[in-house]
Design an enzyme around this catalytic site. Structure first.
Site, PDB file in Angstrom:
ATOM      1  N   CYS A   2       4.333   4.848 -17.210  1.00 41.25           N
ATOM      2  CA  CYS A   2       3.577   3.801 -17.911  1.00 41.25           C
ATOM      3  C   CYS A   2       2.154   3.608 -17.403  1.00 41.25           C
ATOM      4  O   CYS A   2       1.205   3.775 -18.160  1.00 41.25           O
ATOM      5  CB  CYS A   2       4.345   2.482 -17.850  1.00 41.25           C
ATOM      6  SG  CYS A   2       5.859   2.538 -18.818  1.00 41.25           S
ATOM      7  N   ALA A  27       0.851  -1.193   0.000  1.00 38.26           N
ATOM      8  CA  ALA A  27       0.000   0.000   0.000  1.00 38.26           C
ATOM      9  C   ALA A  27       0.889   1.244   0.000  1.00 38.26           C
ATOM     10  O   ALA A  27       1.982   1.244   0.558  1.00 38.26           O
ATOM     11  CB  ALA A  27      -0.899  -0.021   1.228  1.00 38.26           C
ATOM     12  N   GLY A  72       2.256   5.779 -10.065  1.00 36.13           N
ATOM     13  CA  GLY A  72       2.573   6.895 -10.970  1.00 36.13           C
ATOM     14  C   GLY A  72       3.508   6.365 -12.029  1.00 36.13           C
ATOM     15  O   GLY A  72       3.442   5.190 -12.386  1.00 36.13           O
TER      16      GLY A  72
HETATM   17  P1  NAD Z   1      11.607   8.145 -23.469  1.00 36.48           P
HETATM   18  O1  NAD Z   1      10.809   9.367 -23.584  1.00 36.48           O
HETATM   19  O2  NAD Z   1      12.573   7.980 -22.324  1.00 36.48           O
HETATM   20  O3  NAD Z   1      12.466   7.914 -24.800  1.00 36.48           O
HETATM   21  C1  NAD Z   1      11.974   8.079 -26.092  1.00 36.48           C
HETATM   22  C2  NAD Z   1      13.118   8.589 -26.950  1.00 36.48           C
HETATM   23  O4  NAD Z   1      12.729   8.538 -28.324  1.00 36.48           O
HETATM   24  C3  NAD Z   1      13.499  10.034 -26.678  1.00 36.48           C
HETATM   25  O5  NAD Z   1      14.872  10.104 -26.362  1.00 36.48           O
HETATM   26  C4  NAD Z   1      13.196  10.763 -28.008  1.00 36.48           C
HETATM   27  O6  NAD Z   1      14.116  11.803 -28.282  1.00 36.48           O
HETATM   28  C5  NAD Z   1      13.340   9.621 -28.985  1.00 36.48           C
HETATM   29  N1  NAD Z   1      12.663   9.808 -30.282  1.00 36.48           N
HETATM   30  C6  NAD Z   1      11.375  10.179 -30.509  1.00 36.48           C
HETATM   31  N2  NAD Z   1      11.128  10.193 -31.824  1.00 36.48           N
HETATM   32  C7  NAD Z   1      12.268   9.812 -32.452  1.00 36.48           C
HETATM   33  C8  NAD Z   1      12.639   9.616 -33.815  1.00 36.48           C
HETATM   34  N3  NAD Z   1      11.779   9.820 -34.816  1.00 36.48           N
HETATM   35  N4  NAD Z   1      13.898   9.234 -34.079  1.00 36.48           N
HETATM   36  C9  NAD Z   1      14.787   9.025 -33.084  1.00 36.48           C
HETATM   37  N5  NAD Z   1      14.490   9.175 -31.782  1.00 36.48           N
HETATM   38  C10 NAD Z   1      13.249   9.561 -31.474  1.00 36.48           C
HETATM   39  O7  NAD Z   1      10.564   6.933 -23.474  1.00 36.48           O
HETATM   40  P2  NAD Z   1      10.661   5.515 -22.735  1.00 36.48           P
HETATM   41  O8  NAD Z   1      10.338   5.651 -21.286  1.00 36.48           O
HETATM   42  O9  NAD Z   1      11.936   4.844 -23.145  1.00 36.48           O
HETATM   43  O10 NAD Z   1       9.436   4.762 -23.411  1.00 36.48           O
HETATM   44  C11 NAD Z   1       9.462   4.363 -24.767  1.00 36.48           C
HETATM   45  C12 NAD Z   1       8.293   3.424 -25.005  1.00 36.48           C
HETATM   46  O11 NAD Z   1       8.446   2.233 -24.242  1.00 36.48           O
HETATM   47  C13 NAD Z   1       6.927   4.000 -24.608  1.00 36.48           C
HETATM   48  O12 NAD Z   1       5.964   3.539 -25.497  1.00 36.48           O
HETATM   49  C14 NAD Z   1       6.698   3.394 -23.235  1.00 36.48           C
HETATM   50  O13 NAD Z   1       5.319   3.288 -22.931  1.00 36.48           O
HETATM   51  C15 NAD Z   1       7.309   2.030 -23.409  1.00 36.48           C
HETATM   52  N6  NAD Z   1       7.770   1.410 -22.161  1.00 36.48           N
HETATM   53  C16 NAD Z   1       8.403   2.152 -21.224  1.00 36.48           C
HETATM   54  C17 NAD Z   1       8.860   1.541 -20.061  1.00 36.48           C
HETATM   55  C18 NAD Z   1       9.557   2.358 -19.003  1.00 36.48           C
HETATM   56  O14 NAD Z   1       9.727   1.846 -17.901  1.00 36.48           O
HETATM   57  N7  NAD Z   1       9.973   3.589 -19.275  1.00 36.48           N
HETATM   58  C19 NAD Z   1       8.685   0.164 -19.865  1.00 36.48           C
HETATM   59  C20 NAD Z   1       8.059  -0.567 -20.862  1.00 36.48           C
HETATM   60  C21 NAD Z   1       7.604   0.057 -22.007  1.00 36.48           C
END
Ligand code: NAD
Length: 435
Positions: free
Chosen positions: A264, A256, A261
């Site tokens: 995701c 709990a 937050g």
């Molecule tokens: P993030 O914002 O940390 O990273 C995304 C990166 O993509 C950024 O650095 C951005 O500059 C880059 N980017 C965007 N468009 C681009 C392009 N056209 N060419 C090159 N680079 C580009 O995001 P994240 O937390 O790594 O999440 C990415 C995906 O993974 C999301 O869909 C998220 O839901 C999923 N996800 C995240 C987690 C987590 O714990 N963060 C876990 C599982 C899944």
């Protein structure tokens, strides 16, 4: 095998580094020049335990490189992963797929061989179909295949999650694409560390949302049981243990706290509800979860105010832990933001400390004083609130805290301190789900 990773954020950088550690040749691409410049200087743009060492080792071995030039990354790649952000679209809660589609278009423009395009970003059902349509439109003769391979890693434990996942989900009906994905994940199947489940593309896309929604439900369930414990006189930690030892329920995600937050759960539950809505298939349990969690974060601020006697105007509250969970610098949708806002709205002054999150927290928080250490934050404050359970907050000198606080009040929103220990130190402890 040559892999291009488009997007070098929390998921792309960890995935790219781990794939290179598996022995693949990986080029990580990001359009953020500062990120790539930092990586060239071996400075990690994010905080993730073990990442700097993993990146350095694989760069040294010549298997991992970084570029802002997508064409260079995609050139000769066997698999091109899309790991760009899919935040909530402003206003309506749908996943914003503009980064995914822009990346798909740019990849298609630069393909030099019939690669497998793999969506690692979390994307709603049917996104793979649209990516496929874009590739067919831009590069009709490319022979590229589109696969869904959602990522399940957790920030803070991302490397071990990636290297020893519970499972890998690969969504495609195409046998050639499956073969490429088998190769990509071969190190995992060789040491039998994870089952690779091959499913249809839509099933893979939905599996990711279903997993996150289920976990959000589990957290919210125990949070509501915690509220009931407070009313009727029970201890939620003992209830959680009692139910968690039942294998059908399981012990994880039954702590709990101030509500979920992060980058995701909030956006993914909302996006799933949009998909459900668009398809006239209500997900009532997820709806209730989102509502309960939204109201919980501010309720935690009110809980602090109540513990302080109902009036905080002119008082100073020390807040320990700002990031949405420990071992990350990620502040996206962190409960601390709502807790602090509620305290400030009631007239309190907030002094905060976080081991890694301050740089990201600064632009999100107004009028908060940032301290250099836990004890500096606590010094002379009227109350201490623990919002995020970083390890360094687990062994604080409670006697010293009782002496340095103006009033010896500890509001422990993560239940890391046993009430008896706090009482021995002379602290009044208010936890979550304990009477
Ligand atoms: P993030 O914002 O940390 O990273 C995304 C990166 O993509 C950024 O650095 C951005 O500059 C880059 N980017 C965007 N468009 C681009 C392009 N056209 N060419 C090159 N680079 C580009 O995001 P994240 O937390 O790594 O999440 C990415 C995906 O993974 C999301 O869909 C998220 O839901 C999923 N996800 C995240 C987690 C987590 O714990 N963060 C876990 C599982 C899944």
């Amino acid at each position: 095998m040559r892999i291009a990773m488009i997007g070098t954020g929390y998921v792309g950088l960890v995935s790219g580094a781990c794939f290179s550690d598996f022995g693949h040749e990986v080029v990580c691409v990001d359009k953020d020049e500062r990120k790539i410049a930092a990586l060239h200087a071996n400075v990690m743009p994010i905080y993730e335990p073990g990442l700097a060492e993993l990146v350095a080792a694989n760069v040294r071995a010549g298997r991992l490189s970084f570029t802002t030039d997508l064409a260079e990354g995609v050139k000769d790649a066997d698999a091109v992963f899309i790991a760009v952000g899919t935040p909530s679209r402003r206003g309506d809660g749908h996943a914003d797929l503009s980064y995914v589609f822009a990346a798909a278009r740019e990849i298609a423009e630069n393909l030099t061989k019939p690669a497998v395009i793999v969506t690692k970003s979390t994307v709603p059902v049917g996104t793979g179909d649209e990516v496929e349509r874009i590739i067919a439109e831009v590069a009709p003769d490319s022979g590229a295949k589109v696969v869904s391979n959602p990522e399940f890693l957790r920030e803070g434990a991302a490397i071990s999650d990636f290297k020893r996942p519970d499972r890998v989900i690969v969504g495609t009906d195409d046998e050639d694409a499956r073969q490429v994905m088998r190769e990509v994940y071969r190190p995992l199947s060789l040491n039998q560390s994870a089952p690779v489940l091959f499913v249809g593309r839509r099933t893979a896309e939905l599996t990711k949302y279903a997993a996150n929604a289920f976990l959000a439900v589990k957290i919210t369930f125990i949070n509501e049981i915690a509220d009931l414990c407070e009313q009727v006189g029970g201890d939620v930690q003992e209830v959680a243990r009692g139910i968690g030892l039942d294998n059908r329920i399981g012990r994880k995600f039954l702590n709990a706290g101030p509500g979920y937050g992060g980058s995701c759960f909030p956006k993914d539950t909302l996006a799933l509800l949009k998909t459900a809505d668009d398809n006239d298939t209500p997900l009532r349990i997820v709806e209730a979860t989102v509502q309960a969690n939204d109201s919980r974060k501010r309720a935690m601020g009110r809980k602090v105010i109540k513990a302080m006697g109902g009036e905080v105007r002119g008082k100073t509250v020390a807040v320990l832990g700002l990031t949405f969970k420990p071992n990350t610098d990620d502040m996206r949708d962190a409960p601390s933001l709502a807790v602090i806002q509620t305290l400030q709205d009631a007239g309190a002054t907030v002094r905060a400390y976080d081991p890694e999150g301050v740089e990201q927290a600064r632009p999100l928080l107004n009028d908060v004083a940032f301290a250099d250490s836990a004890y500096a934050a606590i010094d002379g404050a009227d109350a201490l609130v623990i919002v995020t359970e970083w390890d360094e907050f687990r062994a604080l000198d409670l006697g010293r805290i009782a002496r340095t606080l103006k009033t010896p009040l500890l509001v422990d929103l993560r239940n890391i301190y046993p009430p008896a220990e706090a009482a021995r130190a002379g602290l009044t402890l208010v936890g979550v789900g304990r009477d």
